[in-house]
Design a protein around this motif. Structure first.
Motif, short mmCIF file in Angstrom:
data_model
loop_
_atom_site.label_atom_id
_atom_site.label_comp_id
_atom_site.label_asym_id
_atom_site.label_seq_id
_atom_site.Cartn_x
_atom_site.Cartn_y
_atom_site.Cartn_z
N UNK A 101 25.43 1.98 -55.36
CA UNK A 101 24.41 1.54 -55.95
C UNK A 101 24.74 -0.10 -55.98
N UNK A 102 25.89 -0.63 -56.10
CA UNK A 102 26.12 -2.11 -56.06
C UNK A 102 26.24 -2.44 -54.65
N UNK A 103 26.51 -1.64 -53.61
CA UNK A 103 26.46 -1.96 -52.02
C UNK A 103 25.00 -2.18 -51.49
N UNK A 104 24.35 -1.29 -52.06
CA UNK A 104 22.92 -1.10 -51.72
C UNK A 104 21.96 -2.07 -52.16
N UNK A 105 22.18 -2.53 -53.40
CA UNK A 105 21.47 -3.64 -54.01
C UNK A 105 21.99 -5.11 -53.40
N UNK A 106 23.00 -5.09 -52.98
CA UNK A 106 23.72 -6.44 -52.23
C UNK A 106 22.87 -6.33 -50.93
N UNK A 107 22.67 -5.42 -50.19
CA UNK A 107 21.87 -5.37 -48.98
C UNK A 107 20.33 -5.91 -49.29
N UNK A 108 19.80 -5.32 -50.49
CA UNK A 108 18.33 -5.52 -50.59
C UNK A 108 18.23 -6.93 -51.06
N UNK A 109 19.30 -7.51 -51.82
CA UNK A 109 19.14 -8.72 -52.32
C UNK A 109 19.04 -9.97 -51.12
N UNK A 110 19.50 -9.62 -49.98
CA UNK A 110 19.31 -10.37 -48.87
C UNK A 110 18.01 -10.25 -47.99
N UNK A 111 16.91 -9.41 -48.65
CA UNK A 111 15.66 -9.35 -47.98
C UNK A 111 15.81 -8.23 -46.54
N UNK A 112 16.94 -7.41 -46.67
CA UNK A 112 17.00 -6.79 -45.69
C UNK A 112 16.61 -5.25 -45.72
N UNK A 113 16.53 -4.26 -44.73
CA UNK A 113 16.50 -2.90 -45.01
C UNK A 113 17.43 -2.04 -45.20
N UNK A 114 17.57 -1.25 -46.22
CA UNK A 114 18.44 -0.36 -46.58
C UNK A 114 18.22 1.06 -46.17
N UNK A 115 19.20 1.77 -45.37
CA UNK A 115 18.89 3.17 -45.14
C UNK A 115 19.82 3.99 -45.88
N UNK A 116 19.05 4.95 -46.50
CA UNK A 116 19.52 5.96 -47.64
C UNK A 116 19.43 7.38 -47.18
#
Length: 241
Positions: A101-116
């Motif tokens: 969750x921490x890693x994923x939120x870090x990606x999203x905080x940069x306005x990027x796409x996160x694949x899950x």
């Protein structure tokens, strides 16, 4: 830089040649801003096929074992996965979910796409399994839409255990973004997280038309492995000559 070299020169053209993917609903993926793309997981090739067809860069959370292999081969594999936009996540231990969750939120905080992949692991039999709630936690905490995605045909092209994929066409289908803003501030409510996750999984199911199993894939795999081990223990032994 190497990500785009893989995407447009080294790996992307090869994937398009082998799988000849038909893309449906690509317009549903936001052209800018943070978003989660949540898909089913049928094949090792899924990690690379989806990035190959998206116009934007997407980052996936990948199991740490891909990054920790020994020797030169291990270092090259780790470099490849990092370059392909994968982030290592240790899936063992009590803190595994929180780390993801921490890693994923870090990606999203940069306005990027996160694949899950909400199932948490590849399907071993082509069916769709119960989703884990981490995707709901990230969607609610980050306040971002979730785009459901269905990979169709990748299981037949490269099922678990097959290293070289079969040459056959696949379909990558994206659905309309799911908005969970009505649950804002409720990311600690277990019932809400389960409801959000189930809604995401139903959207994926509607796109993929798979058979659904209301159990976690990892639990089913473990049960089957235990059953096979028990059968092996009970099997009569051939007398030695």
């Amino acid at each position: 830089m190497f990500y785009y070299l893989l995407k447009y020169v080294l790996l992307g053209p090869l994937l398009r040649l082998v799988f000849r993917p038909r893309i449906e609903g690509l317009e549903h993926v936001p052209s800018s801003g943070a978003a989660i793309v949540a898909g089913n997981h049928l094949s090792f090739s899924d990690h690379f096929l989806m990035p190959a067809v998206l116009k934007r860069r997407i980052t996936f959370l990948a199991k740490a074992e891909y990054f920790t292999g020994p020797g030169l081969k291990g270092r090259l594999t780790a470099f490849f996965f990092h370059s392909a936009g994968q982030i290592p996540v240790d899936r063992s231990g009590k803190e595994a979910g929180q780390a993801a969750i921490r890693e994923g939120l870090g990606v999203l905080s940069k306005d990027e796409l996160l694949g899950i992949y909400p199932e948490g692991t590849r399907s071993h039999d082509g069916r769709l399994y119960k989703g884990k709630v981490g995707v709901a936690v990230m969607a609610l905490k980050a306040g971002v839409p979730v785009v459901p995605c269905a990979m169709i045909g990748t299981f037949e092209a490269q099922p678990p255990g097959r290293k070289i994929p079969r040459i056959r066409p696949v379909v990558i289908r994206f659905g309309e973004p799911l908005d969970f803003s009505r649950y804002s501030g409720m990311e600690n409510e277990k019932a809400v997280l389960r409801a959000v996750t189930d809604e995401i999984m139903y959207a994926i199911l509607s796109l993929s038309e798979q058979e659904y199993v209301d159990r976690y894939a990892a639990d089913v795999k473990a049960a089957e492995a235990e059953r096979k081990a028990e059968e092996k223990r009970r099997a009569p032994r051939m007398p030695q000559r």
